[in-house]
Design a protein around this motif. Structure first.
Motif, PDB file in Angstrom:
ATOM      1  N   THR A 147       1.614  -4.978   7.788  1.00 45.18           N
ATOM      2  CA  THR A 147       0.968  -5.995   6.951  1.00 45.18           C
ATOM      3  C   THR A 147       1.249  -5.724   5.483  1.00 45.18           C
ATOM      4  N   CYS A 148       1.023  -4.499   5.033  1.00 45.74           N
ATOM      5  CA  CYS A 148       1.275  -4.128   3.640  1.00 45.74           C
ATOM      6  C   CYS A 148       2.190  -2.909   3.589  1.00 45.74           C
ATOM      7  N   ASP A 149       3.018  -2.822   2.544  1.00 46.81           N
ATOM      8  CA  ASP A 149       3.874  -1.639   2.388  1.00 46.81           C
ATOM      9  C   ASP A 149       3.052  -0.385   2.133  1.00 46.81           C
ATOM     10  N   HIS A 150       2.036  -0.481   1.251  1.00 49.06           N
ATOM     11  CA  HIS A 150       1.263   0.716   0.901  1.00 49.06           C
ATOM     12  C   HIS A 150      -0.165   0.645   1.434  1.00 49.06           C
ATOM     13  N   THR A 151      -1.089   0.076   0.662  1.00 49.68           N
ATOM     14  CA  THR A 151      -2.498   0.088   1.069  1.00 49.68           C
ATOM     15  C   THR A 151      -2.956  -1.328   1.400  1.00 49.68           C
ATOM     16  N   CYS A 152      -3.697  -1.475   2.494  1.00 51.11           N
ATOM     17  CA  CYS A 152      -4.180  -2.797   2.905  1.00 51.11           C
ATOM     18  C   CYS A 152      -5.701  -2.788   2.886  1.00 51.11           C
ATOM     19  N   ILE A 153      -6.299  -3.810   2.271  1.00 48.79           N
ATOM     20  CA  ILE A 153      -7.761  -3.931   2.271  1.00 48.79           C
ATOM     21  C   ILE A 153      -8.120  -5.246   2.966  1.00 48.79           C
ATOM     22  N   ASN A 154      -8.913  -5.150   4.025  1.00 52.45           N
ATOM     23  CA  ASN A 154      -9.307  -6.356   4.758  1.00 52.45           C
ATOM     24  C   ASN A 154     -10.583  -6.936   4.156  1.00 52.45           C
ATOM     25  N   TYR A 155     -10.606  -8.246   3.937  1.00 47.84           N
ATOM     26  CA  TYR A 155     -11.807  -8.952   3.492  1.00 47.84           C
ATOM     27  C   TYR A 155     -12.147  -9.989   4.545  1.00 47.84           C
TER      28      TYR A 155
END
Length: 949
Positions: free
Chosen positions: A289-297
């Motif tokens: 989903t993301c290359d580095h850090t993913c934050i789900n909302y």
């Protein structure tokens, strides 16, 4: 409970299906039909009303179904929704004259064989397709029976067949219709109405009830099926709008239908199989989903990048080229690195502690105490030589691998390439200027590994007197310890470990030691001898494993015998501590204390800007003032950077970056604190005032808009070249696109114009995916991608296009095509040049697939991410039966399945390796897929496995 559905002929008054429930019943309709307002009759759904039925070109509604058609010059692909360009040459399936009504297949001998869609049968001429009751209820409104001549329609007992042979009309209407010209019949109807008013019994006209009728002592009693309510007249039934009460129990959206209702969810949520609850889709749980850090909302997600990287294409991270932003504010040269950058200086100059400015090598700071030097002290106790190296400043510890490390201590007089990384504090004026004395020595330690570990306590107990043999002040030491095994040729390598230590020493000449009796050369010889003697003693101490290095008051052994390494807390390498079962390197602003085996914050008056170090560096002013845990020089005096130590503020400068400071004169500016110079506006431009802090304070001849930079030589605004952008007004540089991205055109104003040109995807034998460049950001202009899917023997390809975004207003400038080979006349499975938000699944018409995506310089879009799976060809008939059935895409719930990455992954997993089906419990399957989807698959699978039943 009375089973209203028990009489097959009356069927509870339902024209399609009747479902009995305790105390009541409800009618449902086949796919392609919806319940009429009376709750019993079924009416055709016009699928073409919703998103053109998912047809790429033309949608034609039929009773109980619909079909897609193509414009002149195109024919319908096997997936029954998208269209393919016809070719003129050759008598194969790509040619319009192949004569097949539905699906055309090349035969091995080069001829053509026709096939039909699910629900149709191949006619005797082997070309046409005959409709059966399995497709759209055979085009009948009520009942359908297959005969040799095709489907024959019938009606429920309350209805009569219309003259069109498909539609059903109520008998009263039928009577009127058949007797428009027959006055006597009309009179009969009148009589019937009168009779209805006089005596009411369920035997006559259902007692006047809309639905269920019961004879009671007081007359007839009418009742209604589930989803309807009896009106005040006691006869008619009206649909209940379930959405009015508590939103029908739906989490998000509720849509009322006749006799029932449907729930749906907002974007970013999925409907659970209870068909009421909406659950947030956790995009961060998907791969990639993301290359580095993913934050789900709730309902969405956000990607973040590590320090030194910036976001492009919504989810990707690229290294920022800081050097493109005003040369990284470096005084001389700038070197970009992954996630960071460094300023470099010309020969003869070295980097100031602010890591930006270059200062003369010989410059010294009169008010700064000299940095404490490293000491090599050797002594003899009870006949055993032991040596200590104390490292009070400028230390760098680099663990090269598990069994080797490098350690440097002090500052080499001539900084070579290797040490360029380490920025030494400025020398004080007491430092000498003559060339240093350099010596290199190699040592061996048997049976020991290169692990820098704290000296064990029992060893420290000193017995007897200490006689100091040597005491050398060393300017610089570089120590490399390596115990990685090297294969020896010829004879067998001995099993014992051998560690090699290489040490380089530099000792400075002290000018004050020169006297009348001993000149410069004499002092040099003395120092060389002293260093040689010290190295001899060091060799003895190393052989006896009595050589220690001291950092921050802790003594470390250079190498250790394996037996000692069994202590529990030494699970991590030096400079790391155990946290939640993982080894974590001590961060900047802390050092690793071997004594306590933990990361300790730097004490006030010291700082540490590198991770995993064994000590902190003294601050330039070295008076022990300031905060603990300083991560760089500018934090030495506390968090208020500008006030610290009297560092010069932006718009000011001084010879060492500290107060007293001078104001940047007119025509110059300085955006940063603690600098030793100001930058000129260039081209003879002046600033509006003294103490300017940015190029925007320079009085340029023209004001440049974003997407441009100011050229101080020609005094013109120049468009940012391709591969760069500038979001601000009035700047004199353009920022290079992050990572390996570029822009489509010059004059870009935003990092979102930076696009990755790389064609994405992973092509596996069993599962894989292809993806447009820069997905999910917009794809670049003038790009061509080619993928080849070549499955293992006896396997076929199934593809799902969940959604695809290609701008339609582009006259088919951007195209995705899937064919057997690069030849334009080869068998084509799929092609499209437009946005298509409804999912579509299809099998490849050829064993291999050649896939091409091309874009022009016109509009751009999000593009696509298309997964595929290869399955055993024994299942081909079943898979094709499923994906060609319109019901797979009929409901919104089914469409969501094909868009749900987790469900597609599970389906593909089972298709690729059927035995994996047993990984999922029945409960899991139930919770994953809606009932209607399982029902559709179950009927097809059982038909495939038991064709003769």
């Amino acid at each position: 409970d009375i089973d209203e559905c028990e009489n097959d002929f009356y069927n509870g008054g339902c024209v399609h299906e009747c479902i009995n429930i305790p105390g009541n019943y409800r009618c449902t309709c086949y796919d392609g039909f919806m319940l009429a307002h009376d709750g019993h009759n079924c009416l055709d759904v016009d699928e073409c009303q919703d998103n053109n039925g998912g047809c790429q070109q033309i949608c034609v509604n039929t009773m109980g179904s619909y079909e897609c058609q193509c414009k002149e010059g195109f024919f319908l692909s096997d997936n029954q929704h998208t269209c393919i360009h016809r070719s003129i040459e050759g008598m194969n399936c790509m040619n319009k004259d192949h004569g097949c009504a539905h699906i055309c297949r090349e035969t091995p001998k080069g001829g053509v064989a026709c096939e039909c869609r699910p629900g149709f049968e191949l006619a005797k001429n082997q070309k046409d397709c005959k409709l059966t009751c399995n497709y759209g209820n055979g085009g009948c409104q009520h009942t359908c029976d297959d005969t040799d001549t095709g489907p024959v329609c019938g009606c429920h007992q309350k209805y009569a067949l219309h003259s069109d042979g498909r539609t059903c009309i109520e008998k009263d209407e039928a009577a009127i219709e058949s007797s428009e010209y027959n006055a006597t019949s009309v009179a009969d109807v009148d009589k019937r109405v009168k009779r209805r008013l006089l005596m009411e019994t369920c035997a006559v006209n259902n007692g006047g009830c809309d639905r269920t009728c019961k004879d009671t002592a007081t007359g007839v009693r009418c009742s209604c099926p589930v989803g309807f309510t009896l009106q005040p007249d006691g006869k008619t039934c009206k649909d209940i709008d379930e959405c009015l009460v508590n939103n029908g129990g739906c989490d998000h959206f509720c849509r009322n239908t006749v006799g029932s209702f449907e729930c749906s969810c907002q974007k970013g949520y999925k409907l659970l199989t209870d068909e009421r609850t909406c659950q947030d889709i956790d995009e961060c749980s998907f791969e990639r989903t993301c290359d580095h850090t993913c934050i789900n909302y709730p309902g969405s997600f956000e990607c973040l990048c590590h320090k030194g990287y910036t976001l492009y294409g919504l989810t990707h991270c690229g290294d920022i080229d800081e050097c493109s932003i005003s040369n990284g504010s470096c005084d001389y040269g700038c070197l970009n690195t992954m996630g960071s950058y460094e300023c470099v200086c010309p020969p003869g100059k070295k980097l100031h502690w602010n890591k930006k400015d270059c200062v003369e090598m010989v410059k010294c700071l009169p008010n700064v105490k000299p940095a404490p030097k490293a000491q090599l002290v050797c002594s003899k106790t009870g006949g055993i030589e032991s040596c200590f190296l104390s490292c009070p400043s400028n230390t760098l510890f680099v663990p090269d691998s598990e069994n080797s490390y490098t350690l440097s201590c002090g500052v080499p007089v001539q900084q070579g390439k290797a040490q360029q990384k380490r920025n030494a504090t400025l020398p004080s004026c007491a430092d000498s200027l003559a060339p240093p004395i350099k010596q290199k020595a190699r040592f061996k330690i048997k049976d020991a590994k290169c692990h820098l570990r704290p000296r064990s306590k029992e060893k420290t107990k000193d017995s007897g007197k200490q006689a100091v043999l040597d005491n050398c002040q060393v300017t610089f030491v570089n120590l490399k310890c390596d115990s990685s095994k090297k294969k020896r040729r010829g004879r067998k390598s001995p099993s014992k470990e051998v560690s090699h230590i290489t040490a380089e020493f530099e000792v400075e000449m002290k000018s004050e030691e020169v006297s009348d009796t001993c000149n410069m050369d004499c002092v040099r010889k003395r120092m060389e001898q002293k260093l040689q003697t010290a190295i001899k003693t060091l060799r003895k101490s190393i052989n006896k494993q009595q050589f220690y290095i001291q950092f921050s008051g802790t003594e470390y052994e250079v190498a250790q015998k394996p037996a000692k390494a069994t202590e529990g807390h030494e699970a991590c390498s030096t400079g790391q501590v155990l946290q939640d079962g993982k080894c974590v390197t001590c961060s900047t602003g802390t050092f690793y204390s071997g004594e306590h085996n933990q990361c300790v914050p730097c004490s006030p008056g010291t700082y540490q800007d590198t991770e995993g170090q064994l000590t902190c560096e003294p601050c330039p002013s070295n008076d022990g003032q300031g905060v603990a845990g300083a991560r760089n020089v500018s934090e030495c005096g506390g968090n208020d950077h500008f006030q610290f130590l009297g560092q010069c503020s932006p718009g000011h400068y001084s010879s060492d970056g500290f107060k007293p400071c001078r104001v940047c004169p007119l025509g110059m500016y300085q955006p940063e604190p603690g600098r030793t110079l100001c930058f000129p506006c260039g081209g003879g431009l002046v600033t509006k005032y003294e103490g300017a802090v940015s190029f925007q304070d320079c009085e340029t001849k023209v004001h440049c808009s974003p997407g441009h930079y100011y050229n101080s030589t020609t005094h013109r605004c120049i468009r940012c070249p391709v591969g760069t952008y500038q979001p601000e007004f009035g700047q004199n540089y353009c920022i290079t696109c992050p990572g390996n991205t570029s822009t489509d055109f010059d004059g870009s104003t935003n990092v979102t114009h930076c696009k990755n040109q790389h064609c994405g995807g992973e092509l596996g034998d069993y599962t894989g995916y292809i993806e447009s460049p820069n997905y999910p950001g917009d794809y670049p202009a003038n790009v061509e991608c080619i993928w080849n899917i070549n499955p293992p023997p006896k396997r076929r390809i199934l593809i799902v296009v969940p959604e695809i975004f290609l701008p339609i207003e582009d006259e088919c400038g951007d195209v995705l095509v899937m064919r057997k080979s690069a030849s334009p006349t080869s068998i084509t499975t799929y092609e499209t040049c437009q946005t298509y938000e409804r999912p579509i699944a299809f099998t490849s018409r050829s064993r291999k697939l050649w896939i091409q995506f091309k874009s022009n310089e016109g509009n751009s879009g999000k593009g696509f991410q298309v997964p595929y799976v290869t399955y055993d060809e024994d299942y081909q008939q079943l898979i094709e039966d499923i994906v060609r059935d319109g019901r797979l895409y009929a409901s919104e719930n089914h469409q969501e399945i094909l868009k749900d990455k987790k469900l597609i992954k599970a389906l593909f997993d089972v298709l690729a390796h059927p035995q994996n089906y047993f990984k999922y419990t029945a409960q899991e399957s139930k919770e994953m897929f809606p009932r209607s989807f399982i029902k559709l698959l179950r009927s097809k699978v059982s038909r495939f496995l038991r064709p003769y039943k």
